[in-house]
Scaffold this active site. Structure first.
Site, PDB file in Angstrom:
ATOM      1  N   GLN A 191      30.169  38.969  45.287  1.00 63.58           N
ATOM      2  CA  GLN A 191      30.833  37.887  44.743  1.00 63.58           C
ATOM      3  C   GLN A 191      29.832  36.397  45.039  1.00 63.58           C
ATOM      4  O   GLN A 191      29.919  35.779  44.145  1.00 63.58           O
ATOM      5  CB  GLN A 191      32.295  37.817  45.174  1.00 63.58           C
ATOM      6  N   VAL A 226      37.087  34.175  47.654  1.00 58.51           N
ATOM      7  CA  VAL A 226      35.611  34.304  47.657  1.00 58.51           C
ATOM      8  C   VAL A 226      35.028  33.982  46.371  1.00 58.51           C
ATOM      9  O   VAL A 226      34.181  33.437  46.246  1.00 58.51           O
ATOM     10  CB  VAL A 226      35.487  35.735  48.196  1.00 58.51           C
ATOM     11  N   GLY A 227      35.513  34.598  45.415  1.00 58.80           N
ATOM     12  CA  GLY A 227      34.813  34.606  44.090  1.00 58.80           C
ATOM     13  C   GLY A 227      34.247  33.312  43.499  1.00 58.80           C
ATOM     14  O   GLY A 227      33.122  33.262  42.978  1.00 58.80           O
ATOM     15  N   GLU A 228      35.187  32.393  43.686  1.00 61.75           N
ATOM     16  CA  GLU A 228      34.514  31.143  42.979  1.00 61.75           C
ATOM     17  C   GLU A 228      34.006  30.004  44.026  1.00 61.75           C
ATOM     18  O   GLU A 228      33.657  29.218  43.632  1.00 61.75           O
ATOM     19  CB  GLU A 228      35.895  30.431  42.421  1.00 61.75           C
ATOM     20  N   PHE A 269      35.316  36.267  34.386  1.00 61.11           N
ATOM     21  CA  PHE A 269      34.968  34.578  34.509  1.00 61.11           C
ATOM     22  C   PHE A 269      36.069  33.685  34.141  1.00 61.11           C
ATOM     23  O   PHE A 269      35.553  32.491  33.701  1.00 61.11           O
ATOM     24  CB  PHE A 269      33.653  34.649  34.079  1.00 61.11           C
ATOM     25  N   ILE A 306      37.608  43.402  37.855  1.00 60.72           N
ATOM     26  CA  ILE A 306      36.838  42.911  36.799  1.00 60.72           C
ATOM     27  C   ILE A 306      35.360  42.839  37.477  1.00 60.72           C
ATOM     28  O   ILE A 306      34.457  42.076  36.977  1.00 60.72           O
ATOM     29  CB  ILE A 306      37.040  41.408  36.575  1.00 60.72           C
ATOM     30  N   GLY A 307      35.048  43.921  38.194  1.00 59.24           N
ATOM     31  CA  GLY A 307      33.725  43.962  38.814  1.00 59.24           C
ATOM     32  C   GLY A 307      33.817  43.228  40.129  1.00 59.24           C
ATOM     33  O   GLY A 307      32.642  43.104  40.960  1.00 59.24           O
TER      34      GLY A 307
END
Length: 728
Positions: A622, A687-689, A243, A465-466
């Site tokens: 995500q 994507v993640g954020e 994160f 990181i997952g």
């Protein structure tokens, strides 16, 4: 080597089938994680291992005058108490491990001043409590709101933006909204603690650590310890969340390396949760002012988003508060800026979706307030202010499907049929918000080996990181080479492998997979020569290569010899010529209890434009994670500073409240997919954020719709709702 910068919009022919890439393939590393065979940084039992614990400064500012380690050293099992080494990281910033000549200065409470090494972890931690640190206490600056504001500070990556005469445009606007909002300190509290196992051998250092960007970590560790980068090897095959908090090298890594050198043994260290609050950077608290000038029919003529964020004297990051606001809405006169206050608190740094995660609280709540002022539907207000080109740079958008996100979201959520209502003591309301996360192309390399038996290996120093890195790299290579995913081995998490972007900024997946694509294109070119065909005429499927009417088994074409290729990608002319971002829209239903003020989020829907979807399951995962975090920010997460001494009142999960299963409703994620050929060779955007951007604001807007209380100081807690609730 296929070395390509993004000089033009580009779509590899090998990705045209879409049979493997994009499919909701389960994580290939999942069995190792659920069976316990995946090894994390703190695991393993090297012979003679020692354990370390950090001694923190007992005051928030001032100087260390003396350290008495006698009682700690007398404790059975203690091997050493180390302090005063000039290589020790004094500032405690996870984002910039570096040594200082000013080794006595205290930048914040809990700052590392000594490290204890012992035969087991319990002894090390007990001994750390016995070290007596004498100090000369300074006048601490612990309240950011009481410090002088530095206008246009020379830190941070986002410089002020000023277009047109904002003040004049606001003065002339028929409708003006002027609102202020605040957000608190947020912790990047990953499930796996910040942990490392370090060992020296022949002057070289091996570091197994929980880190998101191990190429950068290798350079940082080498610089801090006075080593050549090639004398440091960093391993992080599995990382239990980051994160943003693990993008840099924390002081515990350097201290453990110093300790291992001193005692001549490998050393393990893991930060207790409460200590993580002081030794890992956090997201700054902010104050934000949003001013929007508009016509009576809702056309924005002026937009100003100005904020203030905090940083200590030992770090150079500045939260880019308006980062997600820059290209979000039209309006000719524009002002975006973040000012700075200096404090004697732990360093602030990049936490998931820096800028967007908290800047959208202000902007998207302000847009909701403007819609209410104008008597417009919140979706319609946003539609009327959708820009045709980037309103700051004037560049064309690479792809932008924001309007489709609004339309699909409103349709699927039933936005047009929504209505405020009451169910017993529960007040029901609905809210929405836009989402935006800038997309970046960064340098990355990947090596692909097509072995003589027809299996493939893809290798780079990326981390997982997952997020599903193992799986999407395997899918990319399988798609390009026509292999089943089980025939692709993924090697990551080792700094000796080809350098990639690492996991951060939502650019890792697109960059690493693009490098793998380019490596596969070189392999296809070699196979094409052997088939007397052009690469674009090849079809690889089920271990067979087809071209020009010929079918040849792949293993026969290889003839027992491997083909090895390296792909390298990075930004280029196309990156500079376009404005690139991922987009989305959130829709939320909440229930607010009319007596207690309790808030329950009943359902959330997010519709997103992320370019090519590399894996429908991991991408949705995500985005759901980001939406949960937005909910958590809206209703609970807030680190509280004791303004008398710079302590965090709630440095662990006992009082720093994160969303749990009971808080999270059914979450629906949908995609508006359009491959972005300008973004990178694989056509994917971040994507993640994206999922966290706007999610909290949608919750806050729904709360206002339900009960009429507009909270602007986040999070939305019971005390802020109770006074304004309607009479029962």
């Amino acid at each position: 080597m296929n070395d390509m910068t993004m000089d033009r919009a580009y779509r590899p022919a090998g990705l045209a089938r879409g049979e493997v890439l994009g499919a909701p393939v389960p994580r290939i590393d999942g069995p190792a994680k659920v069976s316990g065979t995946a090894t994390y940084a703190y695991e393993g039992a090297e012979p003679g291992i020692a354990y370390a614990a950090i001694v923190g400064a007992p005051v928030g500012s001032g100087r260390v005058t003396a350290i008495d380690a006698a009682a700690a050293e007398a404790l059975p099992g203690v091997l050493a108490v180390i302090h005063g080494d000039p290589r020790m990281v004094t500032g405690g910033s996870n984002s910039q491990a570096q040594a200082h000549s000013d080794t006595d200065r205290i930048f914040h409470y809990g700052q590392p001043v000594a490290i204890v090494v012992a035969v087991d972890q319990a002894v090390a931690r007990e001994a750390a409590t016995l070290v007596v640190v004498s100090t000369e206490t300074g006048d601490g600056r612990f309240d950011p709101t009481a410090q002088p504001v530095q206008r246009d500070p020379d830190i941070g990556f986002l410089k002020p933006v000023e277009i047109g005469d904002v003040d004049a445009a606001l003065a002339a606007a028929p409708v003006v909204l002027d609102r202020s909002y605040t957000t608190p300190v947020h912790f990047p509290a990953a499930l796996e603690p910040h942990a490392s196992t370090v060992a020296w051998a022949d002057g070289k250092l091996l570091v197994r650590t929980s880190n998101q960007v191990i190429g950068g970590a290798r350079r940082t560790i080498a610089r801090a310890l006075g080593l050549a980068a090639e004398d440091v090897r960093v391993l992080a095959p599995f990382v239990g969340g980051g994160f943003g908090g693990k993008t840099g090298v924390g002081p515990e890594v350097i201290l453990a390396a110093i300790a291992a050198e001193r005692v001549g043994r490998p050393v393990k260290i893991a930060l207790p949760r409460a200590q993580t609050a002081y030794l890992v950077h956090h997201r700054s608290a902010t104050t934000q002012r949003v001013r929007i000038g508009a016509t009576a029919d809702g056309r924005i003529t002026a937009f100003a988003h100005e904020g203030v964020a905090a940083q200590n004297d030992d770090a150079s990051f500045l939260e880019p508060i308006p980062f997600g606001s820059l290209p979000l809405y039209a309006g000719e006169a524009r002002r975006f800026r973040t000012d700075l206050v200096r404090v004697d608190l732990p360093a602030t740094g990049a936490v998931r979706a820096p800028g967007e995660a908290i800047g959208t609280f202000a902007v998207e709540c302000a847009m909701d307030e403007l819609a209410e002022t104008l008597g417009l539907d919140p979706v319609e207000l946003r539609r009327r202010n959708e820009p045709e080109v980037d309103p700051v740079s004037g560049k064309r958008f690479s792809t932008r499907r924001m309007l489709d996100c609004y339309d699909e979201g409103a349709r699927a959520f039933g936005w047009a049929e929504r209505r405020k209502r009451r169910e017993g003591d529960w007040l029901i309301g609905h809210g929405m918000a836009a989402a935006l996360r800038g997309n970046f192309t960064v340098k990355a390399e990947a090596r692909v080996t097509l072995a003589g038996d027809g299996r493939a290996i893809v290798a780079c120093d990326m981390t997982d990181i997952g997020t599903g890195t193992y799986t999407i790299l395997a899918q990319t290579v399988a798609e390009m080479l026509g292999l089943p995913i089980a025939a692709v081995e993924v090697q990551i998490g080792d700094s000796d492998l080809p350098a990639s972007a690492g996991s951060g900024g939502s650019f890792g997946a697109g960059s690493a997979c693009s490098a793998a694509v380019l490596a596969c294109e070189d392999i296809l070119a070699t196979l094409a020569l052997r088939m007397n065909a052009a690469p674009e005429d090849l079809l690889l499927h089920d271990g067979v290569v087809t071209a020009g009417g010929r079918n040849v088994a792949l293993v026969d074409l290889l003839d027992g010899a491997a083909i090895v290729a390296t792909g390298k990608t990075g930004p280029g002319a196309e990156t500079q010529a376009t404005s690139q971002a991922s987009h989305g829209a959130h829709f939320v239903e909440v229930a607010v209890h009319a007596v207690t003020g309790e808030v329950r989020v009943r359902r959330m829907l997010g519709v997103f434009d992320v370019g090519r979807v590399l894996n429908a399951k991991t991408a949705a995962n995500q985005l759901i994670g980001g939406m949960v975090w937005g909910l958590s920010y809206a209703l609970g997460e807030a680190a509280v500073v004791d303004l008398r001494n710079g302590h965090f009142v709630n440095p662990d999960f006992a009082e720093y409240h994160v969303a749990v299963n009971a808080d999270v409703p059914r979450i629906d994620v949908r995609f508006i997919e359009e491959i972005d050929d300008s973004a990178n060779p694989v056509g994917a955007k971040g994507v993640g954020e994206l999922g966290i951007s706007g999610a909290g604001a949608a919750v806050a807007n729904a709360i206002h719709d339900a009960c009429g209380v507009r909270v602007r100081d986040f999070p939305v807690t019971l005390d802020k709702l109770l006074a304004g609730l309607p009479d029962v």
